[in-house]
Design a protein around this motif. Structure first.
Motif, PDB file in Angstrom:
ATOM      1  N   LEU A  86       0.803  -1.217   0.000  1.00 54.48           N
ATOM      2  CA  LEU A  86       0.000   0.000   0.000  1.00 54.48           C
ATOM      3  C   LEU A  86       0.847   1.284   0.000  1.00 54.48           C
ATOM      4  O   LEU A  86       0.452   2.295  -0.586  1.00 54.48           O
ATOM      5  CB  LEU A  86      -0.948  -0.016   1.208  1.00 54.48           C
ATOM      6  CG  LEU A  86      -2.167   0.898   1.140  1.00 54.48           C
ATOM      7  CD1 LEU A  86      -2.917   0.733  -0.176  1.00 54.48           C
ATOM      8  CD2 LEU A  86      -3.088   0.641   2.303  1.00 54.48           C
ATOM      9  N   LEU A  87       2.007   1.240   0.637  1.00 59.77           N
ATOM     10  CA  LEU A  87       2.863   2.424   0.667  1.00 59.77           C
ATOM     11  C   LEU A  87       3.236   2.874  -0.747  1.00 59.77           C
ATOM     12  O   LEU A  87       3.434   4.060  -1.002  1.00 59.77           O
ATOM     13  CB  LEU A  87       4.132   2.129   1.474  1.00 59.77           C
ATOM     14  CG  LEU A  87       5.065   3.332   1.677  1.00 59.77           C
ATOM     15  CD1 LEU A  87       4.425   4.366   2.591  1.00 59.77           C
ATOM     16  CD2 LEU A  87       6.415   2.889   2.210  1.00 59.77           C
ATOM     17  N   GLY A  88       3.268   1.935  -1.638  1.00 58.11           N
ATOM     18  CA  GLY A  88       3.602   2.230  -3.030  1.00 58.11           C
ATOM     19  C   GLY A  88       2.658   3.238  -3.664  1.00 58.11           C
ATOM     20  O   GLY A  88       3.039   3.971  -4.575  1.00 58.11           O
ATOM     21  N   ALA A  89       1.428   3.298  -3.165  1.00 61.28           N
ATOM     22  CA  ALA A  89       0.466   4.275  -3.686  1.00 61.28           C
ATOM     23  C   ALA A  89       0.965   5.690  -3.472  1.00 61.28           C
ATOM     24  O   ALA A  89       0.667   6.599  -4.245  1.00 61.28           O
ATOM     25  CB  ALA A  89      -0.897   4.072  -3.023  1.00 61.28           C
TER      26      ALA A  89
ATOM     27  N   ILE B 134      -4.988   7.522  -5.517  1.00 65.66           N
ATOM     28  CA  ILE B 134      -6.291   6.844  -5.505  1.00 65.66           C
ATOM     29  C   ILE B 134      -6.216   5.566  -6.329  1.00 65.66           C
ATOM     30  O   ILE B 134      -6.655   4.495  -5.899  1.00 65.66           O
ATOM     31  CB  ILE B 134      -7.387   7.784  -6.058  1.00 65.66           C
ATOM     32  CG1 ILE B 134      -7.549   8.983  -5.125  1.00 65.66           C
ATOM     33  CG2 ILE B 134      -8.719   7.033  -6.216  1.00 65.66           C
ATOM     34  CD1 ILE B 134      -8.411  10.091  -5.682  1.00 65.66           C
ATOM     35  N   TYR B 135      -5.587   5.684  -7.513  1.00 59.16           N
ATOM     36  CA  TYR B 135      -5.441   4.496  -8.351  1.00 59.16           C
ATOM     37  C   TYR B 135      -4.612   3.441  -7.634  1.00 59.16           C
ATOM     38  O   TYR B 135      -4.923   2.240  -7.662  1.00 59.16           O
ATOM     39  CB  TYR B 135      -4.818   4.872  -9.702  1.00 59.16           C
ATOM     40  CG  TYR B 135      -4.473   3.678 -10.555  1.00 59.16           C
ATOM     41  CD1 TYR B 135      -5.419   2.674 -10.788  1.00 59.16           C
ATOM     42  CD2 TYR B 135      -3.218   3.549 -11.134  1.00 59.16           C
ATOM     43  CE1 TYR B 135      -5.105   1.576 -11.564  1.00 59.16           C
ATOM     44  CE2 TYR B 135      -2.897   2.463 -11.915  1.00 59.16           C
ATOM     45  CZ  TYR B 135      -3.847   1.464 -12.124  1.00 59.16           C
ATOM     46  OH  TYR B 135      -3.539   0.380 -12.891  1.00 59.16           O
ATOM     47  N   GLY B 136      -3.534   3.874  -6.952  1.00 65.85           N
ATOM     48  CA  GLY B 136      -2.658   2.946  -6.244  1.00 65.85           C
ATOM     49  C   GLY B 136      -3.422   2.154  -5.188  1.00 65.85           C
ATOM     50  O   GLY B 136      -3.227   0.937  -5.046  1.00 65.85           O
ATOM     51  N   ILE B 137      -4.289   2.841  -4.459  1.00 62.86           N
ATOM     52  CA  ILE B 137      -5.068   2.165  -3.411  1.00 62.86           C
ATOM     53  C   ILE B 137      -6.024   1.136  -4.036  1.00 62.86           C
ATOM     54  O   ILE B 137      -6.106  -0.016  -3.591  1.00 62.86           O
ATOM     55  CB  ILE B 137      -5.837   3.207  -2.568  1.00 62.86           C
ATOM     56  CG1 ILE B 137      -4.838   4.089  -1.806  1.00 62.86           C
ATOM     57  CG2 ILE B 137      -6.787   2.516  -1.592  1.00 62.86           C
ATOM     58  CD1 ILE B 137      -5.451   5.314  -1.168  1.00 62.86           C
ATOM     59  N   ILE B 138      -6.708   1.584  -5.105  1.00 55.85           N
ATOM     60  CA  ILE B 138      -7.618   0.646  -5.785  1.00 55.85           C
ATOM     61  C   ILE B 138      -6.839  -0.561  -6.313  1.00 55.85           C
ATOM     62  O   ILE B 138      -7.233  -1.706  -6.140  1.00 55.85           O
ATOM     63  CB  ILE B 138      -8.354   1.352  -6.945  1.00 55.85           C
ATOM     64  CG1 ILE B 138      -9.226   2.492  -6.408  1.00 55.85           C
ATOM     65  CG2 ILE B 138      -9.209   0.360  -7.743  1.00 55.85           C
ATOM     66  CD1 ILE B 138      -9.790   3.400  -7.465  1.00 55.85           C
TER      67      ILE B 138
END
Lengths: 120, 144, 331
Positions: A86-89, B134-138
């Motif tokens: 998740l940190l990658g986001a 936002i895209y990363g979380i999805i």
């Protein structure tokens, strides 16, 4: 040398510019909003798996316009999330685009040392 | 004539830019900039640069040139005709960083040049990165 | 009905001065201006200082032409487009003339002329100088984009005049008498597009013109010239249409300074000129000299101003506009 890559770059890049030009002329969208809109659209289209094929086909015609900047952001996030969760986001986007952004600011500082605004 | 009618009247009579001509110019110049970018990419690959690095160098080269053209006062002369043709490619971003930087020199290098660089680039980076978060979380949850 | 027209009994225009930049010197009125400066920086290092320097020089030209020293001037008034009228404040620093700063956007020069006339007519001062300046580069920096930013202008956009005009009024008779004035009212017609200021200001101009002719015994055909400030091509045509609907056809004597100063086609000026200096230099340079040459006798000047700022535009407000009128005639 693959001449077709030039032709496709020209066509795809040109079409992306024409879409923005129509927005500017027909609505009252300011250029700054076009830039923001194009980057965000690039992220969204990449997320929807639409932009990747355009990049494959249009080469620089798809990566040079600001939608390509959004594409880089989205691709960077994908890679970072796969690697570190998740940190990658948070880290992926700017990591992938850092060269362009840093270069813009560093060069701008250089140009501002060398040049002065001129009358139009 | 009331206010509403007047607004409608002025909207109607105000000449719009010639969209067809603008679009042709935007297509040609925008396409050309992308093709030039492709040229740099091919060149860098030819001299043996790795593909990812070559792509980055391609962007940096265009950013450099657009900034230089802004500094010597050519960019806005081309953009007057090109419109979205110079705005949409990475050259537009570079111009949006460089032009306020040069312009704000008279207000000093901290609150002038450096802070004004972000006038247009700031929103682009903010909304671009937020969209990517936002895209990363999805993406994270889809991956699972 | 309220009296709109102010009548002056003993106010005279003594002298005018005008100084313009390069673009204006390439226009059709070039030969009328007192001085031209091709360097947009006016020998300084910023465009804001350039505007002050330009205003300072114009005031000196006015003093020189009228043979006066700064201490001979009882009152000085002026303004410009920069925040808090900073260009004029710096320009007049060393003159030590009692100073009133004015803001009326592009109507400043006539606003100042009306205030000066009132002071003189009331006997409070013997003479008063009025000045107004604008500089394309400093205005662009404040209101629009950085100069090197690549953008396209719409066909209704106007180009800010680089220049300064200064007038000297006095109570001692000269052939040029300031007879009447109408102080404008703020008119807000709802137009929000800062690239279509002509449409925003046209109703203000028409309002002031109608208030004048409704009360005056004079008719439009009694005048040799009726000149608006900076409506531009777009606003000029709108105002003609609105005046026609109200029963006034002004014909060839109705002109707009914003359409005179540039060769709109050749110089690619879209809808024409705008800015404080537009009317200030076109009357001071062109129209006044034609009056001196007896080509024009009775002249109505209607200076228009679009009173927007950058914040109000960002907050999507409409553009409040104003138009002040004075009537000058050669006797």
């Amino acid at each position: 040398m693959d001449l077709n890559s030039f032709l496709y770059s020209f066509l795809v890049g040109g079409i992306l510019c024409v879409i923005a030009q129509i927005f500017i002329d027909k609505t009252k969208v300011t250029p700054a909003r076009i830039l923001v809109g194009y980057v965000v659209m690039g992220v969204i289209l990449t997320a929807l798996q639409v932009y990747e094929p355009i990049v494959k086909f249009g080469k620089s015609g798809a990566t040079v316009p600001l939608t390509g900047f959004g594409y880089l952001l989205a691709k960077g996030v994908e890679k970072a999330v796969s690697e570190q969760g998740l940190l990658g986001a948070l880290t992926g986007g700017l990591k992938a685009t850092s060269a362009g952004i840093t270069a813009s600011f560093a060069f701008a500082l250089l140009w501002s040392l060398l040049f002065k605004s001129k009358e139009k | 004539m009331n206010k509403k009618e007047y607004l409608a009247y002025t909207e109607k009579r105000a000449k719009r830019s010639n969209t067809v001509v603008n679009c042709i110019k935007a297509f040609l110049i925008g396409g050309l900039i992308c093709a030039i970018g492709q040229g740099f990419l091919v060149l860098y690959l030819y001299i043996g640069v790795a593909e990812e690095t070559a792509k980055t160098l391609e962007s940096v080269t265009l950013i450099f040139l657009a900034g230089l053209f802004t500094g010597i006062g050519w960019f806005d002369k081309i953009a007057k005709h090109a419109g979205a043709g110079t705005l949409v490619p990475i050259t537009g971003f570079s111009n949006a960083v460089t032009s306020p930087a040069i312009d704000a020199k008279s207000e000093g290098f901290v609150m002038g040049v450096a802070s004004q660089m972000f006038v247009i680039a700031g929103p682009v980076i903010v909304y671009g990165t937020v969209a990517s978060i936002i895209y990363g979380i999805i993406y994270f949850f889809i991956m699972k | 009905m309220k009296n709109s027209i102010l009548h002056f009994s003993s106010v005279y225009l003594a002298q005018t001065a005008s100084l313009v930049g390069k673009k204006e010197s390439e226009g059709p009125l070039a030969s009328y201006f007192d001085a031209i400066e091709e360097d947009p920086y006016f020998g300084t290092d910023t465009f804001e200082k350039a505007e002050s320097e330009m205003a300072r020089r114009t005031l000196n030209i006015l003093l020189g032409k009228s043979g006066k020293r700064p201490e001979d001037i009882d009152l000085l008034m002026g303004g410009d487009l920069l925040n808090q009228c900073i260009a004029t404040s710096f320009a007049v620093t060393k003159t030590h003339i009692p100073f009133l700063g004015l803001y009326g956007a592009c109507s400043t020069i006539i606003e100042g002329s009306i205030v000066a006339s009132a002071f003189i007519n009331g006997g409070l001062v013997k003479n008063a100088a009025v000045m107004a300046s604008s500089h394309f580069c400093s205005a662009e920096r404040q209101y629009r984009f950085p100069l090197e930013y690549g953008s396209q202008r719409t066909p209704t956009a106007q180009h800010t005049v680089t220049g300064c005009g200064a007038y000297l009024f006095q109570n001692e008779p000269t052939p040029f008498r300031v007879k009447e004035a109408v102080i404008g009212k703020i008119v807000d017609n709802g137009v929000k597009d800062a690239n279509n200021m002509g449409a925003a200001m046209a109703t203000a101009a028409v309002d002031t013109i109608l208030r004048y002719f409704n009360e005056s015994s004079l008719k439009p055909q009694d005048f040799d010239l009726i000149a608006t400030g900076d409506l531009g091509k777009e606003g000029h045509e709108i105002s003609i249409e609105l005046l026609k609907r109200c029963g006034y056809t002004l014909g060839d004597i109705y002109v707009d300074c914003g359409m005179l100063i540039y060769d709109i086609e050749k110089q690619d000026m879209h809808a024409g000129a705008s800015g404080c200096a537009c009317m200030a230099t076109v009357f001071g340079g062109h129209i006044f000299k034609r009056m001196q040459n007896n080509e024009l006798k009775r002249v109505l000047l209607i200076a228009t101003g679009a009173l927007l700022n950058k914040k109000s535009a960002l907050q999507n407000e409409s553009i409040p506009s104003i138009a002040h009128l004075i009537h000058i005639c050669k006797e």
